[in-house]
Design a protein around this motif. Structure first.
Motif, mmCIF file in Angstrom:
data_model
loop_
_atom_site.group_PDB
_atom_site.id
_atom_site.type_symbol
_atom_site.label_atom_id
_atom_site.label_comp_id
_atom_site.label_asym_id
_atom_site.label_seq_id
_atom_site.Cartn_x
_atom_site.Cartn_y
_atom_site.Cartn_z
ATOM 1 N N ALA A 71 14.775 7.227 3.662
ATOM 2 C CA ALA A 71 14.751 5.798 3.341
ATOM 3 C C ALA A 71 13.368 5.429 2.857
ATOM 4 O O ALA A 71 12.364 6.033 3.266
ATOM 5 N N GLY A 72 13.300 4.434 1.989
ATOM 6 C CA GLY A 72 12.006 3.970 1.506
ATOM 7 C C GLY A 72 12.076 3.471 0.085
ATOM 8 O O GLY A 72 13.088 2.894 -0.344
ATOM 9 N N ALA A 73 11.021 3.729 -0.674
ATOM 10 C CA ALA A 73 10.921 3.208 -2.036
ATOM 11 C C ALA A 73 12.026 3.726 -2.931
ATOM 12 O O ALA A 73 12.468 3.039 -3.855
ATOM 13 N N TRP A 74 12.505 4.949 -2.678
ATOM 14 C CA TRP A 74 13.518 5.551 -3.548
ATOM 15 C C TRP A 74 14.936 5.223 -3.120
ATOM 16 O O TRP A 74 15.885 5.658 -3.774
ATOM 17 N N THR A 75 15.103 4.480 -2.048
ATOM 18 C CA THR A 75 16.445 4.109 -1.595
ATOM 19 C C THR A 75 16.549 2.621 -1.293
ATOM 20 O O THR A 75 17.494 2.205 -0.642
ATOM 21 N N HIS A 76 15.589 1.834 -1.765
ATOM 22 C CA HIS A 76 15.582 0.402 -1.487
ATOM 23 C C HIS A 76 15.679 0.123 0.015
ATOM 24 O O HIS A 76 16.275 -0.859 0.445
ATOM 25 N N ARG A 93 0.831 -1.207 0.000
ATOM 26 C CA ARG A 93 0.000 0.000 0.000
ATOM 27 C C ARG A 93 0.872 1.266 0.000
ATOM 28 O O ARG A 93 0.561 2.217 -0.701
ATOM 29 N N TYR A 94 1.938 1.255 0.784
ATOM 30 C CA TYR A 94 2.813 2.424 0.902
ATOM 31 C C TYR A 94 4.255 2.026 0.570
ATOM 32 O O TYR A 94 4.769 1.037 1.093
ATOM 33 N N GLY A 95 4.881 2.844 -0.265
ATOM 34 C CA GLY A 95 6.219 2.515 -0.748
ATOM 35 C C GLY A 95 7.273 2.441 0.326
ATOM 36 O O GLY A 95 8.269 1.731 0.171
ATOM 37 N N LEU A 96 7.102 3.144 1.450
ATOM 38 C CA LEU A 96 8.125 3.087 2.499
ATOM 39 C C LEU A 96 8.209 1.697 3.111
ATOM 40 O O LEU A 96 9.183 1.393 3.822
#
Length: 949
Positions: free
Chosen positions: A407-412, A329-332
């Motif tokens: 950190a999250g979807a854009w930093t794996h 649901r959420y990229g993080l």
């Protein structure tokens, strides 16, 4: 004695004394006398280790030796204090407020006390008016130009008026206005007021109040009315509160701080305040006792968006990637979290930072993680004096509320410390000008001190209580973070100008800057070092998090007793530790080096955003190599292309032959003065390149880059983002094989050479090739065709014809055309996407998006074969970074497609649309007659994109 028991017992005693603050910001220490330079450690730290890493505090590093290590002043000596003696911002500024989903109505996050009566009793609303901007924000004028008015529209908050309430906590807006229609939606704004000429917003304000150490969540409906909406004359004329609704009670906490709510109105994030509390993992049933800070709560599926009564179950942020309510649901929650050195952060442990912000989509979490006060520092290392006599009398906060990571979807899932003016300094120097210091950071070539003004690192409680003096538009909390993301990008002047693909304008309470995420998203980035230090968590020997960040900047900070209180986390001035230069590459497909190691006492990570082409840089004395331990790989390194780049400001003599980079295979690049590069293999020179004076000048920054084809024999040198030389090596070189990669020094056992002397910044190593535009972007430029410009024709003439032919082939240009990488290294934002020189034509879209442009009424073109797109999208990607995101969907026109490019604004606009609101550009612009959007909104792509052919 087990550390956990000590933490729990002592912290309960601290709670009884009222010492644990939900903000982590009310504990202050007097400036007082400086600790002597020879002060050493006096407390055992044997129980404090970082899992799977060397013990950070054992053995004790040597005491600082009395020697001069002050670098020469950097080429760009930018203002890092941000505020001048007249209490005015010295740089462009967008307040870090929480906003509605269209980015217009904003609320100040900060509550009180401390603070003025307004802050302790009221909700303060502001209005962002991008239509008032005359030019892009970052290269534009100083101050909060985007605000309709710098003074807020204040409304008394009834729960704060209860005599028993001791704290009015932080505030956020909940506005469930989503990009695509959802059932039962009531999007904002809608037409209202006289003749329906105004815009109204029906919102829920999320707040807390506290009585002693229990905080009460509140959800308060509010209607905000805006006159002359979406014009430069827009003003808030009404903010009418409904009846506040009580939500959950949060024990051992006096405010839920830095709240944020995602665009669906369902994910609430904030922080608990580091008081030790029990948490039971709902997936495993295991109960942990930790001093948690960052946390979240998700509404049950049956609850309405923004329903304050539905946020009842709170979890530490580290649990998000394991939470069925979050995953998918959420990229993080796409990846388990890792610290900035790649070490996993276990489910249920604290993240070790504070001051969170989660973006509107819930893709990434940001937090601060750098501690420090100027008065802790030794006078030998940092000679200083007050800007205004008496600055030492102000109380600096003891905390770790600076140094924002993401950190999250854009930093794996990996935390990355950002290098921008949102991290303007490491120390808690006050915002008010009277609290600023002058610090002798550098020495010129004559040995004279070069001072730097330090300021705007933290607020001073006593000054905040009396209301300043502060700059117009100041948010009253220097460390609140937020971003407008792309929500105002339909307005030309609100768009970022940095020539990268994934760029946000980000703001703290005192600073605004553009942050590019491209290299963090890249699944094949191998080394990305912007010359920041790593930040890790401190754990007990049982692996229990203690909520204290370890900042690997070469200084030693000890936890004297294991309490979750910043006062017991003490700097040992004059004691030196090793430096860990952060590797911000986040790849999961390669085993990337954890960090770059510098031995104790050989280097200094700048405490302010100086020394770099952007933000911080690294001063190499010639005796301070940065050593990256390169692991063995599970995939062949020679089977792919590699890209290498580095900014260099060499201060060495013309005849000095110094090692710039030494690779694990024994090959190396040497810099001779500023004008020659030598390639060496096994200490034997194999190639030399003369760097033209017209390209590098006699001082300042130059960008050196290499594109290495598979097999590691074909090497192209780029200078300032453009190809200059091609070399066919008789044997492979520049290989990232297992071993040690050394920046600014030779490999171990090669004693005859020193490292480069000067400033270094932005070391980037990618395990793939890049196109000419991206190569130029790494050099902080953008590719242009030279049509009729004598200046850029002269630059183009310094490069070989074959390099121009290659760019022409990539950009579908005519034979004989000449190109250049438009750049300017004299100051920040001297060259950008909005000041392309007269007589040249930008090539960015032709190179990066040749299948484009996007057109309204036509499907998005297929980008599945676009190498630029494939540098971020992969078969292992998640969310919007999959390969499916690139494929053509012929049945869906672009304006109806759920996929958006990073710089596109939200697809729907609501409320009143002024006549000629969006001028013609690539698309036709908005209608010349005023109109009102229907309930489902209007699609801006029809005005911004060219029509289908």
């Amino acid at each position: 004695m087990r550390v956990r028991a000590c933490v729990f017992v002592a912290a309960i005693a601290a709670l009884a004394l009222g010492c644990v603050s939900g903000c982590g910001e009310s504990t202050t220490s007097p400036a007082g006398p400086d600790v002597p330079d020879d002060a050493g450690p006096d407390a055992s730290t044997a129980d404090l280790t970082t899992p799977d890493a060397p013990a950070p505090l054992d053995p004790i590093p040597p005491v600082y030796a009395a020697r001069d290590r002050h670098p020469e002043p950097p080429a760009i000596l930018r203002d890092v204090a941000l505020i001048d003696d007249d209490a005015k911002f010295t740089r462009p500024y967008v307040p870090g407020h929480r906003t509605t989903m269209d980015g217009r109505v904003a609320i100040r996050v900060q509550g009180g006390p401390p603070g003025t009566e307004v802050i302790t009793t009221s909700l303060s609303f502001f209005l962002f008016t991008p239509e008032a901007l005359s030019q892009p924000i970052m290269p534009g004028p100083a101050g909060a130009q985007i605000l309709a008015q710098t003074d807020p529209f204040n409304v008394l908050f009834p729960p704060a008026l209860d005599p028993a309430v001791t704290v009015l906590g932080h505030h956020a807006i909940c506005d469930p206005t989503e990009p695509f229609p959802v059932a039962g939606e009531r999007p904002n704004p809608y037409a209202c007021g006289p003749a329906d000429a105004h815009d109204c917003y029906d919102l829920t304000i999320i707040s807390t109040t506290a009585v002693t150490l229990t905080s009460q969540l509140w959800g308060t409906p509010v209607t905000v009315e805006v006159a002359s909406p979406k014009t430069a004359q827009a003003r808030i004329i009404r903010a009418e509160l409904g009846e506040p609704v009580a939500g959950a009670l949060i024990p051992a906490n006096n405010e839920w701080t830095e709240p944020a709510v995602t665009q669906d109105g369902r994910l609430l994030t904030g922080r608990w305040g580091r008081a030790p509390r029990e948490w039971t993992n709902p997936e495993t049933g295991v109960t942990l006792l930790r001093p948690y800070d960052l946390a979240y709560s998700v509404l049950p599926d049956g609850a309405a968006p923004c329903d304050i009564t539905g946020w009842t179950r709170f979890h530490p942020m580290s649990h998000a990637p394991y939470d069925p309510q979050m995953v998918g649901r959420y990229g993080l929650a796409n990846y388990p979290f890792r610290d900035s050195e790649g070490q996993p952060i276990p489910d249920g442990e604290d993240l070790g930072g504070t001051y969170p912000w989660v973006d509107r989509e819930g893709d990434n979490v940001f937090m601060a993680g750098i501690p420090g006060r100027i008065v802790e520092q030794s006078h030998t290392a940092y000679p200083r004096r007050c800007v205004t006599p008496g600055c030492e009398s102000y109380l600096e906060n003891t905390d770790w509320d600076r140094g924002f990571l993401v950190a999250g979807a854009w930093t794996h899932g990996k935390f990355v410390l950002l290098d921008a003016m949102i991290n303007n300094q490491d120390w808690a120097v006050g915002v008010t000008p009277a609290a600023h210091w002058m610090v002798d950071l550098y020495k010129d070539t004559d040995g004279q001190a070069v001072p730097v003004r330090f300021g705007a690192g933290r607020y001073i409680d006593a000054i905040r209580t009396i209301g300043g003096p502060y700059p117009p538009g100041y948010s009253h909390n220097a460390n609140i973070l937020d971003s407008l993301q792309n929500v105002l990008n339909h307005t030309h002047a609100a768009r970022p100008v940095t020539p990268r693909d994934v760029v946000w304008l980000m703001s703290t309470g005192v600073a605004t800057d553009e942050v590019a995420f491209d290299d963090f998203v890249d699944p094949n980035a191998f080394i990305v070092s912007h010359m920041q230090a790593s930040v890790t968590q401190i754990y007990t020997d049982d692996g229990e998090s203690l909520a204290f960040p370890r900042y690997w900047n070469g200084q030693l900070r000890e936890l004297t007793i294991p309490l979750p209180l910043p006062e017991v986390y003490v700097l040992r001035p004059g004691v030196e530790a090793e430096v860990h230069v952060q590797n911000a590459a986040t790849s999961l497909d390669w085993k990337v080096p954890a960090y770059g190691l510098v031995e104790p006492g050989l280097a200094r990570i700048e405490p302010v955003a100086l020394g770099g082409i952007k933000g911080k840089g690294y001063w190499s004395s010639g005796e301070a190599p940065v050593r990256y331990a390169v692991p063995s790989q599970e995939r062949p390194i020679s089977g792919v292309a590699w890209t290498i780049g580095l900014f260099v400001d060499s201060r060495g003599g013309d005849s000095e032959n110094r090692a710039l980079m030494t690779f694990p295979d024994g090959s190396a690049v040497h810099l001779v003065g500023r004008s020659r590069l030598r390639y060496r293999v096994a200490e034997v020179p194999v190639h030399e390149v003369i760097l033209p004076e017209a390209l590098i000048g006699d001082s300042g920054w130059v960008h050196l880059g290499w594109r290495v084809r598979p097999g590691h024999r074909d090497v192209t040198l780029l200078v300032n983002g453009y190809a200059l030389d091609r070399f066919q090596s008789p044997e492979p070189l520049f290989q990232m094989s297992e071993g040690e990669f050394v920046l600014a020094g030779p490999a171990a056992g090669v004693p005859d050479f020193q490292g480069v002397r000067g400033w270094l910044d932005e070391l980037v190593v990618l395990a793939h090739d890049v196109n000419p535009e991206v190569a130029c972007n790494h050099a902080h430029g953008t590719m242009v065709r030279v049509d009729d410009s004598a200046t850029w024709a002269a630059t183009a003439a310094a490069y070989p014809a074959w390099a121009h032919a290659e760019v022409a082939a990539t950009a579908a240009g005519a034979p004989g055309a000449r190109y250049a990488c438009f750049h300017d290294y004299r100051s920040d934002y001297a060259a950008h996407l909005d000041n392309i020189p007269a007589g040249t034509t930008g090539m960015r879209e032709r190179i990066n998006f040749p299948e484009g442009p996007l057109r309204a009424g036509a499907p998005r073109p297929d980008s599945s074969g676009n190498s630029f797109c494939l540098s971020c999208h992969s078969d292992s990607g998640k969310g919007g970074l999959t390969l499916a995101a690139l494929k053509r969907q012929p049945e869906i026109p672009a304006e109806e497609d759920r996929r958006r490019q990073p710089t596109q604004p939200p697809r729907r606009v609501f409320g009143n649309i002024p006549a000629g609101w969006l001028p013609p550009g690539a698309g036709p612009g908005s209608p010349l007659e005023a109109q009102r959007a229907p309930a489902e909104g209007l699609l801006v792509d029809r005005w911004l994109l060219p029509a289908a052919e």
